[in-house]
Structures are given as structure tokens and as C-alpha cells.
Design an enzyme around this catalytic site. Sequence first.
Site, PDB file in Angstrom:
ATOM      1  N   CYS A   1       0.839  -1.204   0.000  1.00 33.81           N
ATOM      2  CA  CYS A   1       0.000   0.000   0.000  1.00 33.81           C
ATOM      3  C   CYS A   1       0.880   1.261   0.000  1.00 33.81           C
ATOM      4  O   CYS A   1       1.541   1.539  -0.979  1.00 33.81           O
ATOM      5  CB  CYS A   1      -0.969  -0.052   1.179  1.00 33.81           C
ATOM      6  SG  CYS A   1      -2.366   1.055   1.006  1.00 33.81           S
TER       7      CYS A   1
ATOM      8  N   HIS B   1      -3.586  -5.738   0.929  1.00 28.67           N
ATOM      9  CA  HIS B   1      -2.944  -5.982   2.227  1.00 28.67           C
ATOM     10  C   HIS B   1      -2.901  -7.468   2.582  1.00 28.67           C
ATOM     11  O   HIS B   1      -3.825  -7.960   3.239  1.00 28.67           O
ATOM     12  CB  HIS B   1      -3.711  -5.234   3.327  1.00 28.67           C
ATOM     13  CG  HIS B   1      -3.516  -3.757   3.292  1.00 28.67           C
ATOM     14  ND1 HIS B   1      -2.503  -3.119   3.977  1.00 28.67           N
ATOM     15  CD2 HIS B   1      -4.198  -2.788   2.642  1.00 28.67           C
ATOM     16  CE1 HIS B   1      -2.582  -1.817   3.759  1.00 28.67           C
ATOM     17  NE2 HIS B   1      -3.606  -1.586   2.951  1.00 28.67           N
TER      18      HIS B   1
ATOM     19  N   GLU C   1      -1.187  -8.786   4.868  1.00 33.60           N
ATOM     20  CA  GLU C   1      -1.083  -8.916   6.334  1.00 33.60           C
ATOM     21  C   GLU C   1      -2.451  -8.813   7.001  1.00 33.60           C
ATOM     22  O   GLU C   1      -2.602  -9.179   8.155  1.00 33.60           O
ATOM     23  CB  GLU C   1      -0.097  -7.872   6.887  1.00 33.60           C
ATOM     24  CG  GLU C   1      -0.634  -6.464   7.092  1.00 33.60           C
ATOM     25  CD  GLU C   1      -0.794  -5.664   5.806  1.00 33.60           C
ATOM     26  OE1 GLU C   1      -0.650  -6.233   4.710  1.00 33.60           O
ATOM     27  OE2 GLU C   1      -1.098  -4.448   5.905  1.00 33.60           O
TER      28      GLU C   1
END
Lengths: 229, 82
Positions: free
Chosen positions: A86, A203, A205
Site C-alpha cells: 500500500c 494488504h 497482512e
Amino acid sequence: MKFGVIIFPASNCAEDCYYVLSSLLNQNTKYLWHKSSEAIDTDVVILSGGFSFGDYLRCGAIARFSPVMERVIEFAGKGGLVIGICNGFQILTESGLLPGTLMKNTCLKFICSPQYLKVENNYSVFSKKYNSGDVINCPIAHNEGNYFADENTINKLEKNNQILFRYCDENGNVNDSTNPNGSVNNIAGIINIEGNVLGLMPHPERSSEKILLCDDGIKLFKSIIESYN
Amino acid sequence: MFKANIYVTLKKSIFDPQGKAAENSLVTLGFKNIRNTRIGKFIEIELDENDKNIAFEITKEMCEKLLVNFNIETYRFELEEI
């Protein structure tokens, strides 16, 4: 394997990355402060998401000149693995480690949403745990994720298999209707020509364990660990 | 001393959705005969420098190193004596 997660002022996904790597994957993980000018001593560096320096001037433009970035550029030049997620992707393009620019979404809205991605190939150190053509779920949360590069650059990215992830629907269809932000050719993530630097807007994560409803993202981190072992 | 007035704009080839949205609003307000609305940045910087040529070079360097992203933007500037 040693991971370093960089913290810039207003990074807000560093702890998520740290948690996934240290708690879920039992990797030796530490934070790297953006003012550090010490040589990178980890195997992988992660530039996490957020709004570094308030996104002032252009997203990533100020962070690119943090002292740690000189070291990251040096590290990447020696083949070190670098991931920008990002805002981290935006910083990598501003620093010249990846081509192109992340422009304002064409819809002019901040998009925070689950998102399907097509894994274009699994030749990369970052994607080997996936199968080529896999459709994965990986959320996006950005205002400037509209990937742009000139035609020549795009042709090179396509030809050299540098596009790892594209926005798609649940069936893997890649077209304008499955493009959330206006990115050229639905590009969601690219690697550099050498294959050691990855930038992506989604994302992984935030999609690394079932309690978050989806754990498709963890394979990205597992790919790196497997490549290393 | 000089003041640099720097205009950073999107290259002509780059689609500007922000400009388009503003233009649509203007049309809604009744400004029918408009087109190609583009939104850019205006940056003012005061330079503690008396030599105009040096001020010019410094401003150019600042644009090239930080203020402008040449993938998508272009720029021009004026120097004003203050």
C-alpha cells in the site's frame, strides 16, 4: 529468517506485519525506524501501509527521503528482498525501486473493501506458494492505488512477467468492471526486473488468519520463507 | 530575495478525474461552455538568494528532485523579486 518492518511517521500497518511474521510465522522480526542510517541487517525489509508524512505533496514522496531509504536502496541493489504494501508500494515507486506511479483512484473515493486478486504467476520468490491463476481474497484500503506507467513501461512489465497480481472478480475475470481504482491493465502488484522487490496495493497482512475471515495473504509471506530455506 | 511561484500540473496525456468531477459540478451550476478542466498544485517558495540565475537553478533542482513526479506531472515557474 530475519524480517525488518520499517516505521515512518504515520505508518499504521507495521504492527500487523510484525504480528503476522513474528506470532503467526515465528520469524525473527524487528522494527526499523525511518531515521536509521545503519545498514540493513535483515533478510527482508517490509515497508508497510499507512499515510507516511501525512501523504503530503504526493503519497510516499517525503518518506522516500528518510535516511533509512538510502539503506533500503542499497540493500535492494545487493539483491535483498523488499516488499512495499500500500503506502509502502507508493514509497517504492517514488524512490525509483519500482516503475510507475500510484495516482488518485478514478472514482475519487477512498476504497476500503475485500478484493479478489488473480495471481498471475508463481515463478516469483513472493508467489511460489500460490498456483498460477489462483484467485485470492486480499483487502484493499487506499485513495491512491490507481497504477499508472507509460505504454513502454507497461509493455516491459507484461513481457517480463513482472505483474504478479491483478484485480479481478471471484471467478478470476480481469476487466474494467473488476478494476476498483482505474489501474492500467488491472495491476495490483508488480516486481522489479531482478525479482527481489515487490510492491502491491492490497494488504496480505490483513488476510493472514481465519479469524479475519480470510487467510489467503499468508501464502505470500510463506513463499518468501520457503524460498529462503 | 526571490519568490518562486511553481505550477505543477498533470501531463496532458494523464486523465484527471478530479478535474472532470469539478467540471461536472461547474456544468451543473450552469457553466455550460467549459472543457478540459485540470487541477494541479501551486507552490510558493521564498529563496534567500539575490542572484536570479542561481535562484532559477535552485528552483529547477527542487522541482526535479522532489516537487514534481515526472511520470505524470510537468511544471513551470516564475521568479518574483521580493
